[in-house]
Design a protein around this motif. Structure first.
Motif, short mmCIF file in Angstrom:
data_model
loop_
_atom_site.label_atom_id
_atom_site.label_comp_id
_atom_site.label_asym_id
_atom_site.label_seq_id
_atom_site.Cartn_x
_atom_site.Cartn_y
_atom_site.Cartn_z
N ASN A 218 0.83 -1.21 0.00
CA ASN A 218 0.00 0.00 0.00
C ASN A 218 0.87 1.27 0.00
OD1 ASN A 218 -2.28 -1.69 0.21
ND2 ASN A 218 -2.14 -1.68 2.44
N ASP A 219 1.86 1.28 -0.89
CA ASP A 219 2.76 2.43 -1.05
C ASP A 219 3.65 2.68 0.17
OD1 ASP A 219 2.02 2.97 -3.61
OD2 ASP A 219 0.40 4.34 -3.02
N ILE A 220 3.67 1.75 1.08
CA ILE A 220 4.52 1.92 2.25
C ILE A 220 5.64 0.87 2.21
CG2 ILE A 220 4.62 1.82 4.79
CD1 ILE A 220 1.58 2.66 4.68
#
Ligand SMILES: [Cu+2]
Length: 164
Positions: free
Chosen positions: A86-88
């Motif tokens: 999730n983009d992390i």
């Protein structure tokens, strides 16, 4: 046989080139494991951590496991896996080590599996190499003298390799 001075100088120069390039493309064979492309990322600014990378090819008929890694320049040395969720960016500490299946290769490289040197006890700024100990389940332990390199230099080096 006496060689003219300029010939000797040239020979020294050649030897220097050969030796210095060899240290970065060296492959160490150890009990059916081929270890190559090993390097430690140069410490950025005043960071207290850095990462290390290596390629390990298991040529043996049975699975191998890189159980742990040790160094004398960091308080902790861990095996990590990095991935994006999730983009992390997530870093997972692999406490059981990493499996290297028979006839396959494990790549520790930026953005993926890596060695994490945490809480550096020595400044790595003035040294070009550091010894790192790799502990394998079947093959046992081996100490590798790993070059400390710039991220950029490594990228250039990789581009060069693609041409061959
Ligand atoms: Cu990490």
């Amino acid at each position: 046989m006496v060689l003219p001075k300029y010939v000797l100088k040239f020979i020294y120069f050649l030897a220097f080139i050969l030796l210095s390039s060899q240290s970065f493309s060296e492959t160490i064979t150890f009990k059916g494991l081929a270890l190559s492309d090993f390097w430690i990322k140069k410490v950025i600014a005043n960071n207290n951590v850095t990462a290390g990378y290596i390629k390990i090819e298991n040529k043996n008929g049975k699975n191998e496991r890189l159980v742990s890694v040790e160094s004398d320049f960091s308080k902790r040395t861990e095996l990590h896996e990095m991935h994006i969720k999730n983009d992390i960016m997530i870093m997972k500490h692999l406490e059981e080590g990493v499996l290297i299946k028979s006839k396959s290769q494990l790549d520790l490289r930026p953005g993926s599996f890596h060695i994490m040197f945490i809480n550096l006890t020595k400044s790595l700024k003035k040294t070009k190499f550091q010894k790192v100990k790799f502990n394998f389940k079947n093959a046992g332990s081996i100490v590798i003298n790993m070059p400390i390199m710039d991220n950029d230099k490594k990228t250039n080096d990789k581009k060069k390799h693609h041409h061959h």
